[in-house]
Design an enzyme around this catalytic site. Structure first.
Site, PDB file in Angstrom:
ATOM      1  N   ASP A 192     -47.906  -7.968  12.210  1.00  0.00           N
ATOM      2  CA  ASP A 192     -47.629  -6.805  13.050  1.00  0.00           C
ATOM      3  C   ASP A 192     -47.603  -7.257  14.513  1.00  0.00           C
ATOM      4  OD1 ASP A 192     -47.298  -4.189  13.942  1.00  0.00           O
ATOM      5  OD2 ASP A 192     -48.721  -3.395  12.478  1.00  0.00           O
ATOM      6  N   ASP A 217     -65.250  -5.273   3.622  1.00  0.00           N
ATOM      7  CA  ASP A 217     -66.179  -5.892   4.563  1.00  0.00           C
ATOM      8  C   ASP A 217     -67.131  -6.815   3.812  1.00  0.00           C
ATOM      9  OD1 ASP A 217     -67.977  -6.426   6.667  1.00  0.00           O
ATOM     10  OD2 ASP A 217     -69.182  -4.661   6.145  1.00  0.00           O
ATOM     11  N   ASP A 219     -43.674  -3.374  16.253  1.00  0.00           N
ATOM     12  CA  ASP A 219     -44.257  -2.054  16.503  1.00  0.00           C
ATOM     13  C   ASP A 219     -43.592  -1.369  17.700  1.00  0.00           C
ATOM     14  OD1 ASP A 219     -46.590  -0.087  16.112  1.00  0.00           O
ATOM     15  OD2 ASP A 219     -46.767  -0.624  18.231  1.00  0.00           O
ATOM     16  N   ASP A 263     -62.813  -7.391   7.029  1.00  0.00           N
ATOM     17  CA  ASP A 263     -62.626  -8.718   7.603  1.00  0.00           C
ATOM     18  C   ASP A 263     -61.743  -9.584   6.707  1.00  0.00           C
ATOM     19  OD1 ASP A 263     -64.502  -9.614   5.540  1.00  0.00           O
ATOM     20  OD2 ASP A 263     -66.103  -8.947   6.884  1.00  0.00           O
ATOM     21  N   HIS A 310     -50.169   3.704   7.853  1.00  0.00           N
ATOM     22  CA  HIS A 310     -51.363   3.930   8.659  1.00  0.00           C
ATOM     23  C   HIS A 310     -51.202   5.065   9.663  1.00  0.00           C
ATOM     24  CE1 HIS A 310     -48.732   1.470  11.086  1.00  0.00           C
ATOM     25  NE2 HIS A 310     -49.443   1.768  12.160  1.00  0.00           N
ATOM     26  N   ASP A 311     -49.986   5.529   9.883  1.00  0.00           N
ATOM     27  CA  ASP A 311     -49.739   6.610  10.830  1.00  0.00           C
ATOM     28  C   ASP A 311     -49.534   7.953  10.157  1.00  0.00           C
ATOM     29  OD1 ASP A 311     -49.974   5.229  13.233  1.00  0.00           O
ATOM     30  OD2 ASP A 311     -47.891   4.548  13.190  1.00  0.00           O
ATOM     31  N   GLU A 329     -39.951  -0.930  13.606  1.00  0.00           N
ATOM     32  CA  GLU A 329     -40.522   0.395  13.385  1.00  0.00           C
ATOM     33  C   GLU A 329     -39.563   1.405  14.000  1.00  0.00           C
ATOM     34  OE1 GLU A 329     -44.550   3.023  14.166  1.00  0.00           O
ATOM     35  OE2 GLU A 329     -43.979   1.500  15.621  1.00  0.00           O
ATOM     36  N   ASP A 351     -71.108  -5.391   8.583  1.00  0.00           N
ATOM     37  CA  ASP A 351     -71.012  -4.670   9.856  1.00  0.00           C
ATOM     38  C   ASP A 351     -70.193  -3.387   9.741  1.00  0.00           C
ATOM     39  OD1 ASP A 351     -68.436  -5.659   9.633  1.00  0.00           O
ATOM     40  OD2 ASP A 351     -68.381  -6.558  11.634  1.00  0.00           O
TER      41      ASP A 351
END
Length: 577
Positions: free
Chosen positions: A127, A50, A228, A58, A349-350, A282, A54
């Site tokens: 993605d 970041d 995805d 990013d 990420h899963d 995926e 915030d």
């Protein structure tokens, strides 16, 4: 290093993996191309870096770290969705496929980032989330407004006057996949959260919209697409009744319908071949036949698929059996030894963190076990996918209470478990171990506040061990997980045998050592991986003479008296004469 070798040749330890011989011209049954030869690095953008305080990663944060990413030796980057989204499912609920979520930056920031990757010879994989959209997408707003709206058939609807729709299972909603909507007195389908209505791929207008979106991004310069949840895109719109308990075999009942292949061929000709991009699905269906239908070159559909069988074997703290691990990777390699191509991965990420699920996160063994797993990942046939943070051995967090979770999947599973009367103490033990939130914590850059991820309050708290596990500390240590990853990436990039070479499992019944060879023409390499915290010996007959140690995560390799003894989580690759 002991001097008793199987041959009289000396063993040269390449401790620093310095410049190797130039790759030789190779002949292989596989068509050679960049996406097979690459190493892919997955970035979860909201957790990477970041720059505006915030607490949310990013594009400028990624731009700031471009040189670091290049230093890893990777050649491709896949980034999780950054489109306009209400973030119910962290961006997998897209409200506008052509707009960037302002928290990530602007489209100009995206282009600057993309150009930065390309200037460093790194391809970019987008993605694409088109099994479903967000309820905030303009298509769905129009679709739900009335039954005669032109966008009505962009989604799946069931009129309420026809009674309750046939039960369909939702992966995120314990009450099922049909959601009543009063605006038009009908139910809409959502395979995931109720805020993620399923798109109607049986509608050719919807399909053309998707192809146009892909063209939009291809024209900006993206090099590939990750599709995805795509194996679920096609639905049987006759809505037959499924037998009770069918959801336990979800892919069989909900995935890989025959019409899906028609749509993929259409996508191939509309987008992929025109723009010279590749696509990875995926999932790979429920059989090898399913997977080959997706990715065999003569099918003209997709180019690569990745299966979930390896990650499915370590979903609880009870762990996994090495024999099963070997069997899964060996049978998938065998199935794709001649045709098609697959991804090789152990985390994303899963899933929870690599070292917690397949290695040993204890401080004594975290470094060698993560190095061992990264050696495995980068020495198998298939395109290796590595996940941000695994190059420094980031670990799971401890989240024993459901109130700590923000993930829609975790919350949905918790509600379902409560309703089913499950043992909630055991449920939380498993969730704490396996939750995908473990893999989404902020990147640990240094030992400053919030691990150098942000100057503000991070969207997800930083793992407390960032003082010990961070990039800055490992940069200084030549034997760190980070520097070993760089060496191993260089080894793969410089040795086509590790990309295209034949794979042969050795001593499949060995309880602690995973040993295999990779062979391409006259070149042969032996990969030795100790998956235990104890010394493990292995005797390998008739494999040839040990010639040169290509990489080793310990200073020495004990090859005395006709056997090899590996130290805890030792990983070595040796050239064979």
């Amino acid at each position: 290093m002991k001097n008793h070798l199987w041959s009289l040749l000396s063993v040269l330890l390449v401790a620093s993996c310095g410049p190797q011989d130039q790759p030789k011209e190779t002949s292989t049954s596989f068509e050679q191309t960049w996406w097979k030869e690459g190493i892919l690095y997955q970035i979860y953008p909201q957790s990477f870096k970041d720059t505006d305080g915030d607490g949310f990663g990013d594009f400028q944060g990624i731009i700031e770290k471009l040189d670091y990413i290049e230093s890893l030796g990777i050649t491709m980057v896949w980034m999780n969705p950054f489109f306009e989204s209400p973030l119910v499912d962290n961006g997998y609920d897209v409200a506008d496929y052509r707009a960037v979520l302002p928290r990530y930056g602007t489209m100009d920031d995206f282009q600057q980032m993309l150009d930065g990757f390309h200037q460093r010879g790194i391809k970019f994989v987008l993605d694409v989330v088109v099994n479903h959209s967000s309820i905030d997408h303009e298509w769905f707003k129009q679709s739900r407004s009335s039954r005669d709206n032109p966008y009505r058939d962009y989604y799946h609807w069931w009129p309420a006057e026809n009674g309750e729709p046939p039960y369909r299972h939702s992966l995120f909603d314990p009450e099922g996949a049909w959601e009543y909507d009063s605006l038009s007195n009908a139910y809409y389908l959502h395979t995931f959260a109720e805020e993620q209505p399923d798109l109607n791929w049986e509608n050719p207008k919807l399909r053309q919209e998707v192809y146009d979106i892909m063209k939009f991004w291809a024209e900006k310069g993206v090099d590939g697409f990750r599709m995805d949840a795509f194996q679920f895109a096609s639905k049987d719109t006759t809505w037959p009744e499924f037998p009770e308990g069918h959801e336990k075999d979800f892919i069989k009942w909900y995935g890989m319908r025959p019409q899906l292949h028609e749509y993929l061929k259409e996508m191939y000709h509309e987008v992929l071949e025109k723009y010279d991009v590749f696509a990875v699905a995926e999932g790979a269906g429920s059989t090898f036949e399913d997977a080959h239908k997706l990715v065999d070159a003569d099918r003209q559909e997709l180019q690569m698929a990745y299966h979930f069988e390896s990650v499915d074997m370590s979903r609880t703290p009870d762990g996994y059996e090495l024999a099963d691990f070997k069997e899964v990777f060996t049978k998938w390699d065998s199935a794709f030894a001649e045709n098609g191509w697959i991804a090789i991965f152990l985390s994303n990420h899963d899933n929870a963190r690599l070292v917690n699920r397949f290695g040993n996160p204890d401080p004594e063994f975290r470094t060698p076990s993560t190095q061992m797993l990264n050696t495995f990942l980068l020495s198998m046939r298939g395109t290796p996918f590595t996940y941000y943070g695994d190059e420094i051995g980031m670990t799971n967090m401890d989240m024993p209470k459901i109130e700590e979770y923000v993930d829609v999947e975790a919350k949905g599973k918790y509600k379902a478990a409560l309703a089913a009367g499950e043992d909630m103490e055991r449920f939380m033990e498993i969730l704490n171990y396996s939750s995908r939130e473990n893999g989404r914590t902020p990147m640990q850059w240094d030992d400053s506040e919030n691990a150098g991820f942000t100057t503000g309050t991070p969207w997800k708290r930083v793992n407390e061990n960032y003082l010990e596990i961070n990039v800055a500390a490992q940069e200084k240590d030549p034997n760190s997980i980070l520097n070993h990853f760089r060496k191993m990436a260089q080894v793969r990039n410089e040795n086509p045998v590790l990309v295209y070479g034949n794979y042969e499992l050795l001593q499949k019944d060995h309880p602690t050592v995973y040993a295999f060879t990779r062979t391409l023409e006259e070149e042969k390499m032996l990969v030795l991986l100790n998956f235990s915290e104890e010394n493990s010996s292995i005797t390998l007959d008739e494999i040839g003479d040990l010639d040169q140690i290509v990489i080793n995560n310990y200073p020495d390799l004990d090859t005395s008296e006709g056997s090899i003894t590996l130290l805890p989580y030792q990983a070595a690759i040796v050239k064979i004469n």
